[in-house]
Design a protein around this motif. Structure first.
Motif, mmCIF file in Angstrom:
data_model
loop_
_atom_site.group_PDB
_atom_site.id
_atom_site.type_symbol
_atom_site.label_atom_id
_atom_site.label_comp_id
_atom_site.label_asym_id
_atom_site.label_seq_id
_atom_site.Cartn_x
_atom_site.Cartn_y
_atom_site.Cartn_z
ATOM 1 N N LEU A 1 -2.138 -4.479 7.176
ATOM 2 C CA LEU A 1 -1.577 -2.880 6.443
ATOM 3 C C LEU A 1 -2.367 -1.841 6.522
ATOM 4 O O LEU A 1 -1.898 -0.616 6.654
ATOM 5 C CB LEU A 1 -1.634 -3.474 5.011
ATOM 6 N N GLN A 2 -3.775 -2.019 6.541
ATOM 7 C CA GLN A 2 -4.789 -0.753 6.653
ATOM 8 C C GLN A 2 -4.441 -0.185 8.032
ATOM 9 O O GLN A 2 -4.471 1.100 8.031
ATOM 10 C CB GLN A 2 -6.167 -1.340 6.806
ATOM 11 N N ALA B 1 -4.618 -7.958 4.839
ATOM 12 C CA ALA B 1 -4.967 -6.599 4.456
ATOM 13 C C ALA B 1 -5.338 -5.666 5.663
ATOM 14 O O ALA B 1 -4.966 -4.355 5.656
ATOM 15 C CB ALA B 1 -5.994 -6.499 3.487
ATOM 16 N N ALA C 1 0.932 -1.117 0.021
ATOM 17 C CA ALA C 1 0.027 0.107 0.057
ATOM 18 C C ALA C 1 0.781 1.253 -0.251
ATOM 19 O O ALA C 1 1.896 1.190 0.785
ATOM 20 C CB ALA C 1 -0.643 0.041 1.248
ATOM 21 N N ASP C 2 0.560 2.323 -0.775
ATOM 22 C CA ASP C 2 1.152 3.558 -0.680
ATOM 23 C C ASP C 2 0.525 4.405 0.284
ATOM 24 O O ASP C 2 -0.749 4.566 0.371
ATOM 25 C CB ASP C 2 1.198 4.069 -2.179
ATOM 26 N N VAL C 3 1.148 5.149 1.094
ATOM 27 C CA VAL C 3 0.639 5.832 2.094
ATOM 28 C C VAL C 3 1.107 7.193 2.173
ATOM 29 O O VAL C 3 2.281 7.599 2.117
ATOM 30 C CB VAL C 3 1.023 4.984 3.537
ATOM 31 N N SER D 1 6.049 3.669 0.405
ATOM 32 C CA SER D 1 5.161 2.355 -0.101
ATOM 33 C C SER D 1 5.530 1.293 0.980
ATOM 34 O O SER D 1 6.634 0.976 1.293
ATOM 35 C CB SER D 1 5.806 1.869 -1.536
ATOM 36 N N ALA E 1 -1.300 1.912 7.975
ATOM 37 C CA ALA E 1 -1.529 3.265 7.186
ATOM 38 C C ALA E 1 -2.350 3.987 7.818
ATOM 39 O O ALA E 1 -2.042 5.367 8.206
ATOM 40 C CB ALA E 1 -2.234 2.887 5.804
ATOM 41 N N SER F 1 5.132 -2.724 2.490
ATOM 42 C CA SER F 1 4.644 -3.886 1.836
ATOM 43 C C SER F 1 4.519 -4.820 2.957
ATOM 44 O O SER F 1 5.433 -4.551 4.195
ATOM 45 C CB SER F 1 5.611 -4.208 0.763
#
Lengths: 89, 451
Positions: B432-433, B429, B251-253, B413, B436, B415
């Motif tokens: 990762l969320q 997911a 994910a790009d943050v 980014s 972020a 990962s």
């Protein structure tokens, strides 16, 4: 005692700090105008230690805005010698 | 008399090399005091005393590699007068058989060996167990027997010193180590020596260290340690790729808020108290790992074992080109400044070869940050027995859509490599969320600054 710091003194200070961080690097071998970070293979933590060393040896606060000015060997030497008058008076 | 033994500093550690003694005979040691630095395949680690006492003798000299459990030093009770024990006592230390490991009698009449530790010690000292008379119960071979048969390590009598790499090479080439003249530190047999002694191998162009030059000794030892570490990491990564069904998410943050917040927080602080984005990343990962299950723990014996608390591994590259991944224990207890301090301590210690034992205990999840090298995205290889690894790329200004407009924002980014046996895309997911989301509210990662 001189009021200003010569480039030679400033360079000695900068070299001394870098010797702790990247001991195996010969500073004569690097491009003095190029960025230290890739040339010395140092990370942001090493760079922070470098900045910390400048503060410790000169009393200069080196705010984050000035990081770019001390990013090269020449830049750091000029920064240290250029600031030494106000820092010492 | 108490004994200070080679500790096990990790599940897969079988032996260690004493690289430095911080005490000498006659010194008093307290529990928890750092008494030696030991080099394992992973890193040089400080080891502490578990008992107090007065050091009577250092059994293992600097540079020697011994098995886990081998006696490194002996301690007399505090207050006792310390005298060097007679040499005979040293050569044949009387050690009772450990009660937990009864002697195993071999059905074929072969000598019984008390424990796997003894077998390991024998291997380490190049002792053939068939030739060793056992003095334990039922003629079981004990550690003392092996030590004695090896020529008495304690007495420092000559025996073949060799690096693990040299031993491996010797096996490959069918060279007997006893027949090789060592040119390494204290006459240790090095790879080059083995290759020279073998008619099968071409002459190695490696320069031979002059035994009279200690600087070259140090350089050789360092090079060997580096090679050993690289080999160990390589083996571990091969195992990871072989055994772990990796899957990857990224994910790009947008870091505009976090960067500005950090910058203003650092403004009035001296460099020593400034916090790097890396520490903020570690805080976000720690909070997310504690929040989302199935990523923080170990895969052991065919199942996932969650771990209480986040022991946050951090991949650190050393200046010799090797890599270690020590950890910050109970990272969930640290606020942002403490996390920065822990990161700084970890990196400085890793690079100076003085990690603490706690830092080398198995982390529960690891972070790698290659952003300083200009890398945009990292696809990590999980460190077994962990089940997840988080990668951060560089923070770079990128075009970014904000509220229907195009803006330029600092973006990172992130990962995640995860073990599909332990978790799935859904959980990964969510993790990762969570990372972020935490990075959008940096003040919440810094409890002291919260209103």
């Amino acid at each position: 005692m001189t009021a200003t710091m010569s480039d030679t003194e400033a360079r000695a200070i900068v070299a001394g700090i870098l010797a702790d961080i990247a001991p195996e690097v010969d500073l004569d071998e690097i491009d003095p105008a190029g960025e230290l970070q890739p040339q010395l293979d140092i990370d942001s933590l090493d760079f922070l230690r470098f900045v910390e060393g400048i503060t410790k040896h000169t009393g200069l606060p080196v705010p984050e805005e000035d990081y770019r000015r001390v990013a090269s060997l020449d830049g750091a030497v000029a920064y240290v010698s250029g600031h030494s008058v106000s820092a010492r008076s | 008399m108490a004994e200070f033994r080679m500790p096990s500093l990790g599940a897969d550690m079988t032996s260690g090399t004493v690289v430095e003694w911080l005490v000498k005979p006659g010194d008093e040691v307290r529990r928890g005091q750092i008494v030696a630095v030991v080099d394992t395949d992973k890193a040089a680690i400080e080891v502490e005393a578990y008992e107090e006492g007065v050091v009577t003798d250092l059994v293992v000299p600097v540079g020697a590699t011994v098995a886990v459990g081998a006696v490194l030093a002996r301690l007399a009770p505090l207050g006792a007068e310390v005298m060097a024990p007679p040499a005979a006592e040293l050569a044949l230390p009387a050690e009772p058989a450990p009660p937990a490991e009864p002697a195993l009698a071999h059905s074929d009449g072969a000598p019984a060996v008390s424990s796997p530790l003894v077998r390991r010690l024998a291997h380490q000292l190049h002792v053939d167990l068939d030739t060793v008379p056992g003095t334990g119960p039922d003629g079981a071979i004990q550690r003392a027997d092996v030590t004695a048969a090896s020529g008495g390590l304690a007495l420092g009598r000559p025996r073949v010193r060799s690096s693990p790499l040299a031993r491996r090479r010797a096996r490959e080439l069918g060279v007997l180590l006893d027949s090789v003249t060592g040119t390494g530190p204290r006459g240790a047999v090095r790879v080059a020596d083995v290759e020279r002694a073998s008619p099968r191998a071409p002459q190695a162009p490696t320069p031979i260290a002059d035994p009279a030059k200690p600087q070259q000794h140090a350089a050789t030892a360092r090079a060997e340690a580096t090679a050993r570490r690289q080999a160990a990491v390589g083996e571990l990564m091969a195992r990871s790729k072989r055994d772990i069904p990796h899957f990857y998410l990224g994910a790009d943050v947008d870091l505009a808020v976090a960067s500005a917040w950090l910058h203003s927080r650092n403004r009035d602080r001296p460099p020593a108290q400034r916090v790097l984005p890396a520490a903020l990343f570690l805080r976000a990962v720690t909070v997310a790992a504690a929040e989302v299950g199935h990523l923080n723990g170990h895969w052991v014996e065919g199942r996932f074992q969650p771990i209480d608390g986040v022991h946050l591994g951090v991949a650190v590259s050393l200046r010799d080109g090797s890599l270690v991944a020590p950890g910050i224990r109970d990272a969930q207890r640290l606020d942002l400044d403490e996390m920065m301090e822990a990161l700084r301590d970890l990196v400085v210690r890793a690079r100076s070869g003085r990690l603490t034992r706690e830092q080398m205990s198995d982390p529960s999840i690891t972070v790698t940050n290659l952003g300083d090298l200009g890398v945009d995205t990292v696809l990590p290889v999980i460190y077994p027995p962990q089940v997840a690894m988080v990668g951060f790329g560089r923070v770079a200004d990128r075009p970014w859509a904000v509220d229907g407009m195009l803006a330029v924002r600092p973006v990172v980014s992130i990962s995640l490599a995860a073990d599909h046996r332990a978790s799935d895309g859904h959980r990964a997911a969510r993790f990762l969320q969570a990372v972020a989301r935490r990075l959008q509210c940096p003040a919440e990662l810094d409890p002291r600054s919260a209103p």
